[in-house]
Design a protein around this motif. Structure first.
Motif, PDB file in Angstrom:
ATOM      1  N   MET A  85       0.833  -1.208   0.000  1.00  0.00           N
ATOM      2  CA  MET A  85       0.000   0.000   0.000  1.00  0.00           C
ATOM      3  C   MET A  85       0.867   1.256   0.000  1.00  0.00           C
ATOM      4  O   MET A  85       0.620   2.190  -0.768  1.00  0.00           O
ATOM      5  N   VAL A  86       1.892   1.269   0.839  1.00  0.00           N
ATOM      6  CA  VAL A  86       2.774   2.431   0.910  1.00  0.00           C
ATOM      7  C   VAL A  86       3.556   2.587  -0.398  1.00  0.00           C
ATOM      8  O   VAL A  86       3.683   3.700  -0.928  1.00  0.00           O
ATOM      9  N   VAL A  87       4.054   1.495  -0.941  1.00  0.00           N
ATOM     10  CA  VAL A  87       4.821   1.563  -2.192  1.00  0.00           C
ATOM     11  C   VAL A  87       3.918   1.985  -3.349  1.00  0.00           C
ATOM     12  O   VAL A  87       4.328   2.774  -4.213  1.00  0.00           O
ATOM     13  N   ASN A  88       2.691   1.480  -3.381  1.00  0.00           N
ATOM     14  CA  ASN A  88       1.749   1.894  -4.428  1.00  0.00           C
ATOM     15  C   ASN A  88       1.403   3.375  -4.311  1.00  0.00           C
ATOM     16  O   ASN A  88       1.244   4.059  -5.321  1.00  0.00           O
ATOM     17  N   THR A  89       1.289   3.875  -3.098  1.00  0.00           N
ATOM     18  CA  THR A  89       1.020   5.303  -2.903  1.00  0.00           C
ATOM     19  C   THR A  89       2.180   6.139  -3.439  1.00  0.00           C
ATOM     20  O   THR A  89       1.970   7.136  -4.138  1.00  0.00           O
ATOM     21  N   PHE A  90       3.396   5.733  -3.117  1.00  0.00           N
ATOM     22  CA  PHE A  90       4.561   6.444  -3.615  1.00  0.00           C
ATOM     23  C   PHE A  90       4.664   6.345  -5.138  1.00  0.00           C
ATOM     24  O   PHE A  90       4.968   7.336  -5.816  1.00  0.00           O
ATOM     25  N   ALA A  91       4.389   5.166  -5.684  1.00  0.00           N
ATOM     26  CA  ALA A  91       4.455   4.980  -7.136  1.00  0.00           C
ATOM     27  C   ALA A  91       3.374   5.787  -7.851  1.00  0.00           C
ATOM     28  O   ALA A  91       3.589   6.263  -8.967  1.00  0.00           O
ATOM     29  N   TYR A 104      -5.395   3.016  -7.415  1.00  0.00           N
ATOM     30  CA  TYR A 104      -6.452   2.033  -7.189  1.00  0.00           C
ATOM     31  C   TYR A 104      -5.952   0.869  -6.345  1.00  0.00           C
ATOM     32  O   TYR A 104      -6.655   0.393  -5.449  1.00  0.00           O
ATOM     33  N   MET A 105      -4.755   0.395  -6.636  1.00  0.00           N
ATOM     34  CA  MET A 105      -4.208  -0.717  -5.847  1.00  0.00           C
ATOM     35  C   MET A 105      -3.971  -0.295  -4.400  1.00  0.00           C
ATOM     36  O   MET A 105      -4.209  -1.078  -3.471  1.00  0.00           O
ATOM     37  N   ALA A 106      -3.507   0.932  -4.188  1.00  0.00           N
ATOM     38  CA  ALA A 106      -3.292   1.423  -2.824  1.00  0.00           C
ATOM     39  C   ALA A 106      -4.619   1.528  -2.075  1.00  0.00           C
ATOM     40  O   ALA A 106      -4.694   1.179  -0.889  1.00  0.00           O
ATOM     41  N   ILE A 107      -5.664   1.968  -2.752  1.00  0.00           N
ATOM     42  CA  ILE A 107      -6.978   2.069  -2.118  1.00  0.00           C
ATOM     43  C   ILE A 107      -7.516   0.684  -1.767  1.00  0.00           C
ATOM     44  O   ILE A 107      -8.068   0.476  -0.676  1.00  0.00           O
ATOM     45  N   ILE A 108      -7.356  -0.277  -2.663  1.00  0.00           N
ATOM     46  CA  ILE A 108      -7.809  -1.645  -2.399  1.00  0.00           C
ATOM     47  C   ILE A 108      -7.074  -2.227  -1.192  1.00  0.00           C
ATOM     48  O   ILE A 108      -7.681  -2.833  -0.302  1.00  0.00           O
ATOM     49  N   LEU A 109      -5.763  -2.034  -1.130  1.00  0.00           N
ATOM     50  CA  LEU A 109      -4.989  -2.537   0.003  1.00  0.00           C
ATOM     51  C   LEU A 109      -5.358  -1.812   1.293  1.00  0.00           C
ATOM     52  O   LEU A 109      -5.383  -2.418   2.366  1.00  0.00           O
TER      53      LEU A 109
END
Length: 144
Positions: free
Chosen positions: A91-97, A108-113
């Motif tokens: 989630m943190v890595v997806n937010t940064f990405a 979207y992946m960060a929100i799902i996680l």
């Protein structure tokens, strides 16, 4: 109780870290989109994070479920920590990405996680219930 407090720190710390990234990028303290032109890095990062996110969710949900498994040697505390890490780190890595590549699929992946984290929220009752269920299951399989 020490483990349950550590789980709470891990749970809330990962959410605060992701929100800190959001705050830093939204206030232009960190420059968003600095990797948006690098298509090969975007593709590799997207493939890696999509596979990691898609695989981590069912594994994390199944990790603490009682029953016969090869994980019976691992204590509940370690399983619970691993479960939270499997959901919070992507989630943190997806937010940064999301802010680095400005790719909406990372968001979207960060929100799902983020939503999945609330299904494993480390409350005191959950901690006691899951720990007791795993100890009972481990004791019955050891007696068989």
């Amino acid at each position: 109780m020490k483990t349950q407090q550590f789980l709470n720190v891990l749970f809330y710390g990962s959410i605060i870290l992701a929100l800190t990234f959001v705050l830093l990028f939204e206030t232009d303290i960190l420059i968003g989109g600095w990797l948006a032109d690098n298509r090969s890095a975007d593709f590799l990062c997207a493939v890696f994070l999509e596979l990691l996110s898609i695989c981590a969710i069912p594994v994390a949900f199944r990790l603490v479920r009682p029953g016969k498994s090869n994980l019976s040697r691992i204590s509940y505390e370690r399983r619970a920590i691993l479960r939270l890490l499997m959901l919070s780190l992507p989630m943190v890595v997806n937010t940064f990405a999301y802010y680095s590549f400005m790719g909406v699929h990372y968001g979207y992946m960060a929100i799902i996680l983020f939503i999945c984290l609330f299904f494993v929220m480390p409350t005191k009752s959950r901690f006691e219930r899951e720990q007791a269920a795993l100890q009972n299951t481990d004791n019955t399989t050891a007696n068989d």
